[in-house]
Enzyme design. Sequence first.
Site, PDB file in Angstrom:
ATOM      1  N   LYS A 253      32.097  35.878  24.502  1.00 42.48           N
ATOM      2  CA  LYS A 253      31.809  37.203  24.970  1.00 42.48           C
ATOM      3  C   LYS A 253      33.021  37.793  25.635  1.00 42.48           C
ATOM      4  O   LYS A 253      33.194  37.436  26.604  1.00 42.48           O
ATOM      5  CB  LYS A 253      30.702  37.429  25.765  1.00 42.48           C
ATOM      6  CG  LYS A 253      30.287  38.951  26.092  1.00 42.48           C
ATOM      7  CD  LYS A 253      29.848  38.987  27.364  1.00 42.48           C
ATOM      8  CE  LYS A 253      30.581  38.865  28.626  1.00 42.48           C
ATOM      9  NZ  LYS A 253      31.631  40.404  28.518  1.00 42.48           N
TER      10      LYS A 253
ATOM     11  N   GLU B 226      36.330  28.952  35.448  1.00 42.36           N
ATOM     12  CA  GLU B 226      37.828  29.330  35.906  1.00 42.36           C
ATOM     13  C   GLU B 226      38.060  30.474  36.659  1.00 42.36           C
ATOM     14  O   GLU B 226      37.844  31.644  35.912  1.00 42.36           O
ATOM     15  CB  GLU B 226      38.580  29.237  34.239  1.00 42.36           C
ATOM     16  CG  GLU B 226      38.790  27.986  33.672  1.00 42.36           C
ATOM     17  CD  GLU B 226      40.081  27.359  33.681  1.00 42.36           C
ATOM     18  OE1 GLU B 226      39.995  26.263  33.020  1.00 42.36           O
ATOM     19  OE2 GLU B 226      40.964  27.973  34.436  1.00 42.36           O
TER      20      GLU B 226
ATOM     21  N   CYS C 192      45.602  35.125  37.129  1.00 41.66           N
ATOM     22  CA  CYS C 192      44.987  34.079  38.259  1.00 41.66           C
ATOM     23  C   CYS C 192      45.828  33.171  38.548  1.00 41.66           C
ATOM     24  O   CYS C 192      45.983  32.696  39.676  1.00 41.66           O
ATOM     25  CB  CYS C 192      43.870  33.511  37.577  1.00 41.66           C
ATOM     26  SG  CYS C 192      44.329  32.485  35.851  1.00 41.66           S
TER      27      CYS C 192
ATOM     28  N   GLU D  70      42.177  37.364  47.050  1.00 37.84           N
ATOM     29  CA  GLU D  70      42.842  37.808  45.760  1.00 37.84           C
ATOM     30  C   GLU D  70      43.000  39.278  45.592  1.00 37.84           C
ATOM     31  O   GLU D  70      42.025  39.996  45.742  1.00 37.84           O
ATOM     32  CB  GLU D  70      42.278  37.166  44.693  1.00 37.84           C
ATOM     33  CG  GLU D  70      43.034  37.204  42.980  1.00 37.84           C
ATOM     34  CD  GLU D  70      42.221  36.817  42.196  1.00 37.84           C
ATOM     35  OE1 GLU D  70      42.642  36.008  41.463  1.00 37.84           O
ATOM     36  OE2 GLU D  70      40.859  37.189  42.063  1.00 37.84           O
TER      37      GLU D  70
HETATM   38  O1  TXE Z   1      36.529  39.436  35.925  1.00 42.74           O
HETATM   39  P1  TXE Z   1      34.766  39.764  36.155  1.00 42.74           P
HETATM   40  P2  TXE Z   1      37.677  40.202  35.318  1.00 42.74           P
HETATM   41  C1  TXE Z   1      39.737  35.680  37.141  1.00 42.74           C
HETATM   42  C2  TXE Z   1      40.972  36.716  38.197  1.00 42.74           C
HETATM   43  C3  TXE Z   1      40.052  37.696  38.656  1.00 42.74           C
HETATM   44  C4  TXE Z   1      39.130  38.141  37.491  1.00 42.74           C
HETATM   45  C5  TXE Z   1      39.541  39.331  36.770  1.00 42.74           C
HETATM   46  O2  TXE Z   1      41.246  35.617  38.853  1.00 42.74           O
HETATM   47  O3  TXE Z   1      39.615  37.381  40.090  1.00 42.74           O
HETATM   48  O4  TXE Z   1      39.119  36.930  36.920  1.00 42.74           O
HETATM   49  O5  TXE Z   1      38.949  39.320  35.633  1.00 42.74           O
HETATM   50  C6  TXE Z   1      31.602  39.171  32.252  1.00 42.74           C
HETATM   51  N1  TXE Z   1      26.988  37.549  33.626  1.00 42.74           N
HETATM   52  N2  TXE Z   1      40.457  35.161  36.336  1.00 42.74           N
HETATM   53  O6  TXE Z   1      37.735  41.541  36.361  1.00 42.74           O
HETATM   54  O7  TXE Z   1      34.439  40.854  36.360  1.00 42.74           O
HETATM   55  C7  TXE Z   1      32.415  40.546  32.126  1.00 42.74           C
HETATM   56  O8  TXE Z   1      31.848  41.217  31.291  1.00 42.74           O
HETATM   57  C8  TXE Z   1      27.707  36.887  32.854  1.00 42.74           C
HETATM   58  C9  TXE Z   1      40.606  33.911  36.343  1.00 42.74           C
HETATM   59  O9  TXE Z   1      37.239  40.468  34.122  1.00 42.74           O
HETATM   60  O10 TXE Z   1      34.250  38.222  36.987  1.00 42.74           O
HETATM   61  C10 TXE Z   1      33.716  39.579  32.007  1.00 42.74           C
HETATM   62  O11 TXE Z   1      33.694  39.324  30.597  1.00 42.74           O
HETATM   63  N3  TXE Z   1      29.021  37.501  32.618  1.00 42.74           N
HETATM   64  C11 TXE Z   1      41.189  33.038  35.148  1.00 42.74           C
HETATM   65  C12 TXE Z   1      33.537  38.309  32.548  1.00 42.74           C
HETATM   66  O12 TXE Z   1      32.399  38.205  33.244  1.00 42.74           O
HETATM   67  C13 TXE Z   1      29.192  38.495  33.505  1.00 42.74           C
HETATM   68  C14 TXE Z   1      42.127  33.823  34.141  1.00 42.74           C
HETATM   69  C15 TXE Z   1      34.663  38.230  33.725  1.00 42.74           C
HETATM   70  O13 TXE Z   1      34.174  39.640  34.358  1.00 42.74           O
HETATM   71  C16 TXE Z   1      28.689  39.174  34.367  1.00 42.74           C
HETATM   72  C17 TXE Z   1      42.004  35.312  34.365  1.00 42.74           C
HETATM   73  C18 TXE Z   1      27.264  38.367  34.300  1.00 42.74           C
HETATM   74  N4  TXE Z   1      26.482  38.669  35.251  1.00 42.74           N
HETATM   75  C19 TXE Z   1      40.999  35.834  35.334  1.00 42.74           C
HETATM   76  N5  TXE Z   1      29.123  40.365  34.986  1.00 42.74           N
HETATM   77  C20 TXE Z   1      41.539  31.760  35.236  1.00 42.74           C
HETATM   78  N6  TXE Z   1      41.265  31.131  36.237  1.00 42.74           N
HETATM   79  O14 TXE Z   1      42.043  31.246  34.314  1.00 42.74           O
HETATM   80  C21 TXE Z   1      30.218  40.264  34.384  1.00 42.74           C
HETATM   81  N7  TXE Z   1      30.382  39.342  33.335  1.00 42.74           N
END
Ligand code: TXE
Length: 516
Positions: free
Chosen positions: A209, A283, A318, A419
């Site tokens: 997803k 992650e 990240c 962050e």
């Molecule tokens: O994250 P979100 P974002 C981290 C980065 C930052 C964040 C940014 O540090 O904090 O990710 O990415 C899905 N149940 N990393 O804004 O909002 C949503 O649809 C299940 C770390 O995208 O948390 C998306 O597909 N899923 C990283 C995904 O979660 C849900 C590398 C992430 O969304 C949901 C890159 C729910 N209730 C970014 N709500 C690393 N450490 O490698 C949303 N989603």
Amino acid sequence: MTTPTLYEWAGGHEALRRLTEVFYDQVLEDPILAPVFAHMSENHREHVAIWLGEVFRGHSRYTDELGGYPAMLSHHLGLGLTEEQRSRWAALIARSADPDLALSGLVDLADAVRENLDDLARLNVHDYAVPISFAGNAILLERFLRHFAGYIDKLHGATTPVTGSFDINLIEREPYGVVGVITPWNGSLVVSGSCVAPALAAGNAVVLKPSEVAPLAALRFGELCMDVGLPAGLVNVVPAGPEGGDALVRHPGIRKIHFTGGDATARKVLQSAAANLTPVVTELGGKSANIIFGDADLDAAAMLSAHQGPLMQSGQSCACASRVLVHESVHDAFVEKFVAVIQASTIGDPLDPQVVCGPVISQGAADRILAVIEQAVTQRSGELIVGGKRLGGELAQGYYIEPTVFIGVDNASALAQTETFGPVVSVIKFSDEAEAVRVANDTNYGLNAFVQTTNLSRAHRVARQLEAGSVWINTFSDISPQGPYGGCKQSGFGRTGGLEGLHEFLQVKNIRIGMR
Ligand code: TXE
């Protein structure tokens, strides 16, 4: 079971079916998108319909009428998983009886990714505005596929003696079955590769997803899986938003979840996963320290710190080195070189190969980042010496934020502790090694840490004291399939990459054979 029509997938919704048709009419006229969508199979049209449904649900007054939409998604998930996915998974397990076939499947997929690198790079740009000069990270996807393909015929177990008996005690590792992979918008292909490749190599089927903000590259990857002849249903790309993600996490057919994203979402995922006690890997974000010691090569350190800091993906990574800790003896010299690299960097259209720093992901992100900067200025968290504003002129239409540097930052401030996920870095002065380590570890996060020094003993000594999943000495956060990547503290738990990453997608079984 007959494949439902687009109309059925639209939940019998005329407007959504029409939207999908209109979408296609437009897309097939667009020079960039047409090549991507033109030869999409009916199967993929469903995914696009679902993706459009999500957009539709968000923007239309039909929400109530479409109330059952998430149900359609879980219907989509449930249907495939219960009947077809399991049989396909079973087929895969049977296939693993012929590892060469499974191995060649992943190698074929790696070749297909290689052949479509430019396409995937362009979709990365359209997905999250990463500069094309940096969008080639699909090559990592290819590397993950090749690396883990190599494990397919090497998944061995172990035997251990049993005290006081001749019993045979086997330790085996088995796939979970069907696993769910949820990716963020930044770097969906890298995250997909680091999860899907080991999951498949371990013998699982995958529901991927991608973020609703950036689904295109992942959809194309799903198509390549079909093009190379992987069994239909082995890799399922389901573009959806939070509801879809939650439906995936709560689904009883999903035996493991790999989540990459923010810590706020991670807490929701863990709560939902608790319903079925589904194991989860997380992650998450970071607030990585980058320590510049007095003996560091300052020119190299300035270049690395600028790109690993505000420039790479406009700090939306990240792995952003967002806290730069500099020894007092070289502070001014380093800051001068650091600022010079930043000011010499080209900011602009991400499709321009000269550009190294593009826009941030959305209006919302731009507003959030500007608010962080304003708060830091108001609260005197540090001295703003570069950037701090939204870019105007020919870039005024885009979400461009100037690479921003604060010096003399208090590590206890929100600026240094939260962050930002934007092109904003904090420079913090230190006087000795112990202080550098203390400040570096004084954060809730623990994903990456960076050290610039020419003293090898110091490098080893400091690396062992830093609370981070990965420590990069005089180099960038060059994620590789061989190295286990992941966080500690509130940066998450679990690993991708390496044998550790493979074992995340395998569960251990102990078989004891009584020898009487
Ligand atoms: O994250 P979100 P974002 C981290 C980065 C930052 C964040 C940014 O540090 O904090 O990710 O990415 C899905 N149940 N990393 O804004 O909002 C949503 O649809 C299940 C770390 O995208 O948390 C998306 O597909 N899923 C990283 C995904 O979660 C849900 C590398 C992430 O969304 C949901 C890159 C729910 N209730 C970014 N709500 C690393 N450490 O490698 C949303 N989603």
